[in-house]
Design a protein around this motif. Structure first.
Motif, PDB file in Angstrom:
ATOM      1  N   UNK A   1       6.414  49.205  35.761  1.00  0.00           N
ATOM      2  CA  UNK A   1       7.670  49.692  35.203  1.00  0.00           C
ATOM      3  C   UNK A   1       8.625  50.087  36.312  1.00  0.00           C
ATOM      4  N   UNK A   2       9.879  49.693  36.150  1.00  0.00           N
ATOM      5  CA  UNK A   2      10.911  50.042  37.116  1.00  0.00           C
ATOM      6  C   UNK A   2      11.644  51.291  36.698  1.00  0.00           C
ATOM      7  N   UNK A   3      12.845  51.554  37.293  1.00  0.00           N
ATOM      8  CA  UNK A   3      13.622  52.755  36.995  1.00  0.00           C
ATOM      9  C   UNK A   3      14.020  52.852  35.528  1.00  0.00           C
ATOM     10  N   UNK A   4      14.140  51.701  34.860  1.00  0.00           N
ATOM     11  CA  UNK A   4      14.557  51.722  33.448  1.00  0.00           C
ATOM     12  C   UNK A   4      13.425  52.130  32.530  1.00  0.00           C
ATOM     13  N   UNK A   5      12.231  52.312  33.067  1.00  0.00           N
ATOM     14  CA  UNK A   5      11.107  52.693  32.233  1.00  0.00           C
ATOM     15  C   UNK A   5      10.406  51.467  31.678  1.00  0.00           C
ATOM     16  N   UNK A   6       9.408  51.665  30.814  1.00  0.00           N
ATOM     17  CA  UNK A   6       8.632  50.557  30.301  1.00  0.00           C
ATOM     18  C   UNK A   6       9.479  49.480  29.639  1.00  0.00           C
ATOM     19  N   UNK A   7      10.517  49.871  28.868  1.00  0.00           N
ATOM     20  CA  UNK A   7      11.309  48.875  28.149  1.00  0.00           C
ATOM     21  C   UNK A   7      12.039  47.944  29.096  1.00  0.00           C
ATOM     22  N   UNK A   8      12.225  48.367  30.324  1.00  0.00           N
ATOM     23  CA  UNK A   8      12.941  47.530  31.272  1.00  0.00           C
ATOM     24  C   UNK A   8      12.155  46.313  31.722  1.00  0.00           C
ATOM     25  N   UNK A   9      10.825  46.285  31.539  1.00  0.00           N
ATOM     26  CA  UNK A   9      10.021  45.159  31.991  1.00  0.00           C
ATOM     27  C   UNK A   9       9.463  44.337  30.842  1.00  0.00           C
ATOM     28  N   UNK A  10       9.830  44.644  29.600  1.00  0.00           N
ATOM     29  CA  UNK A  10       9.322  43.865  28.477  1.00  0.00           C
ATOM     30  C   UNK A  10       9.783  42.421  28.575  1.00  0.00           C
ATOM     31  N   UNK A  11      10.951  42.197  29.193  1.00  0.00           N
ATOM     32  CA  UNK A  11      11.444  40.838  29.337  1.00  0.00           C
ATOM     33  C   UNK A  11      10.602  40.041  30.328  1.00  0.00           C
ATOM     34  N   UNK A  12       9.993  40.718  31.283  1.00  0.00           N
ATOM     35  CA  UNK A  12       9.094  40.010  32.189  1.00  0.00           C
ATOM     36  C   UNK A  12       7.813  39.577  31.475  1.00  0.00           C
ATOM     37  N   UNK A  13       7.343  40.424  30.557  1.00  0.00           N
ATOM     38  CA  UNK A  13       6.218  39.993  29.714  1.00  0.00           C
ATOM     39  C   UNK A  13       6.613  38.761  28.906  1.00  0.00           C
ATOM     40  N   UNK A  14       7.816  38.797  28.324  1.00  0.00           N
ATOM     41  CA  UNK A  14       8.288  37.657  27.542  1.00  0.00           C
ATOM     42  C   UNK A  14       8.405  36.411  28.414  1.00  0.00           C
ATOM     43  N   UNK A  15       8.872  36.580  29.667  1.00  0.00           N
ATOM     44  CA  UNK A  15       8.979  35.450  30.579  1.00  0.00           C
ATOM     45  C   UNK A  15       7.611  34.867  30.887  1.00  0.00           C
ATOM     46  N   UNK A  16       6.644  35.738  31.119  1.00  0.00           N
ATOM     47  CA  UNK A  16       5.302  35.244  31.429  1.00  0.00           C
ATOM     48  C   UNK A  16       4.716  34.482  30.242  1.00  0.00           C
ATOM     49  N   UNK A  17       4.912  34.997  29.025  1.00  0.00           N
ATOM     50  CA  UNK A  17       4.427  34.299  27.834  1.00  0.00           C
ATOM     51  C   UNK A  17       5.104  32.942  27.701  1.00  0.00           C
ATOM     52  N   UNK A  18       6.400  32.887  27.986  1.00  0.00           N
ATOM     53  CA  UNK A  18       7.122  31.618  27.903  1.00  0.00           C
ATOM     54  C   UNK A  18       6.545  30.589  28.861  1.00  0.00           C
ATOM     55  N   UNK A  19       6.246  31.009  30.091  1.00  0.00           N
ATOM     56  CA  UNK A  19       5.736  30.071  31.096  1.00  0.00           C
ATOM     57  C   UNK A  19       4.354  29.560  30.708  1.00  0.00           C
ATOM     58  N   UNK A  20       3.432  30.488  30.343  1.00  0.00           N
ATOM     59  CA  UNK A  20       2.100  29.985  30.024  1.00  0.00           C
ATOM     60  C   UNK A  20       2.044  29.260  28.691  1.00  0.00           C
ATOM     61  N   UNK A  21       2.970  29.540  27.786  1.00  0.00           N
ATOM     62  CA  UNK A  21       3.026  28.769  26.544  1.00  0.00           C
ATOM     63  C   UNK A  21       3.445  27.333  26.824  1.00  0.00           C
ATOM     64  N   UNK A  22       4.387  27.137  27.743  1.00  0.00           N
ATOM     65  CA  UNK A  22       4.753  25.782  28.148  1.00  0.00           C
ATOM     66  C   UNK A  22       3.528  25.051  28.703  1.00  0.00           C
ATOM     67  N   UNK A  23       2.720  25.766  29.467  1.00  0.00           N
ATOM     68  CA  UNK A  23       1.488  25.171  29.967  1.00  0.00           C
ATOM     69  C   UNK A  23       0.539  24.799  28.850  1.00  0.00           C
TER      70      UNK A  23
END
Length: 405
Positions: free
Chosen positions: A305-327
């Motif tokens: 988590x960065x300065x924005x708190x946990x909600x600030x990194x939820x998009x990185x989780x979404x990005x990771x899911x997007x990448x491995x789903x393409x795989x």
């Protein structure tokens, strides 16, 4: 004709009618696949069993599926794909209905194992039938379309199950049994037997036993690589929610993130089927392995988590899911197509069965290994290991597809 129209035509045209009836049976079956998704909730909420008991039942279901992978493959070669598929569907319908009626813990556990055995016995038959029906150059496209049907059916059944359960949990089991019977009816009426000896080709070919299958080094290398990637995919439903919880996210956050997986498969599987089909397994398999490994590897950055708190990194989780789903989208059908290409006519069922066993074994080993590694070494090590394994698997596929003939 527009570019979009031409793309749709190239994706759906040229496949035999029998394939589309088999595809329809898969879609019908998955539209009613209520029980597996909600079995744990049924046991803990409706029957008031413990979470550990629900886990035991799930493990027994997986054990039945592991045994069925090999049995279904052998039967597909011995008695025929169609006969195996019909027998497995009828057994699945009967055992699923019984599972909704039994109440004793031992009876539930044994019946769940039987459901896993019956339902998974059909998978090698379906894959072998597609290999029989579809030309080699169309295998990736055919398996992609079938995988799309599986995921569309899963999404619809998951949404419908909540409404059906409001009228009584038993209707989930009976509805699942009914759609499985409808699947059997479609196969019985419209899908012919495709086993070479009965389809008029290769009838005098020698029988190939499981021991010979296991001595096929290129194929067993493919099976081993499939197992490794399967253990990575399992982290999406075990260590990923744990990691998100420890990083301050709630169940609703995980639900939205993981829902991307199904949504992207529904939206992108068909367009990517045409793309992957033009490139072949030698290009698609390494790419899929890299996307799977590095997609999960990205999760290591999302959990910080960065300065924005946990909600600030939820998009990185979404990005990771997007990448491995393409795989997942490009790898899974290409893997099945590669098995079809490696398997000789008399042993297609056995080859598909052993390949399915790799997925089943990964579903047993992956969650346990990921959880143990997270507790001992931390989430960063787990996601880093996923990246390493995915990269190693990509290298293995690259070497395998370029082996001398």
């Amino acid at each position: 004709m527009s570019v979009a129209g031409r793309a749709v035509r190239e994706t759906f045209s040229g496949l035999p009618a029998a394939y589309w009836w088999l595809w329809t049976s898969t879609l019908v079956n998955r539209l009613g696949g209520f029980v597996v998704t909600f079995l744990a909730m049924y046991l803990t909420v409706e029957r008031s069993f413990s979470a550990s008991y629900a886990g035991l039942v799930a493990a027994l279901y997986g054990l039945g599926g592991s045994v069925a992978a090999v049995i279904g493959g052998v039967l597909s070669d011995r008695i025929g794909r169609r006969a195996t598929l019909l027998a497995a569907s009828l057994a699945t319908a009967a055992s699923t209905a019984v599972l909704g009626l039994v109440t004793q813990p031992t009876a539930i556990a044994v019946t769940a194992c039987g459901v896993g055995l019956a339902s998974n016995a059909s998978r090698p038959a379906v894959s072998a039938m597609m290999a029989d029906l579809v030309a080699p150059e169309d295998q990736i496209r055919a398996h992609s379309l079938n995988y799309w049907a599986v995921n569309v059916g899963f999404g619809v059944s998951a949404a419908a199950a909540g409404l059906i359960s409001a009228h009584g949990w038993v209707w989930l089991f009976l509805g699942d049994a009914l759609t499985t019977l409808l699947c059997a009816m479609v196969v019985f009426v419209r899908v012919p037997e495709t086993r070479p000896s009965e389809a008029g080709t290769g009838g005098t070919a020698p029988v190939i036993g499981l021991s010979q299958v296991c001595r096929d080094r290129p194929f067993m290398a493919l099976v081993a690589l499939t197992f490794l990637l399967g253990t990575i995919i399992q982290q999406a439903f075990t260590t990923l929610p744990v990691d998100m919880g420890r990083s301050g996210f709630g169940a609703s956050d995980y639900g939205r993130v993981v829902a991307l997986n199904g949504l992207l498969i529904v939206l992108l599987q068909i367009p990517l089927a045409r793309w992957a089909g033009k490139r072949g397994t030698d290009a698609v398999l390494p790419l899929g392995a890299l996307l799977l490994g590095w997609g999960f590897g990205l999760t290591a950055f999302a959990g910080t988590s960065g300065p924005a708190g946990p909600s600030g990194s939820v998009w990185l989780y979404a990005l990771s899911v997007t990448v491995w789903t393409l795989g997942e989208i490009v790898y899974t059908p290409a893997s099945a197509a590669a098995v079809a290409g490696l398997s000789p006519l008399p042993a297609r069922g056995r080859y598909q069965g052993v390949h399915a066993l790799a997925w089943a074994a990964a579903s047993l080993v992956g969650p346990a290994a990921g959880g143990a590694a997270m507790d001992r070494f931390g989430a960063g090590v787990v996601w880093g290991a996923c990246a390493v394994v995915g990269t190693a698997a990509a290298g293995g596929f690259w070497a395998l597809t370029r082996r001398p003939v």
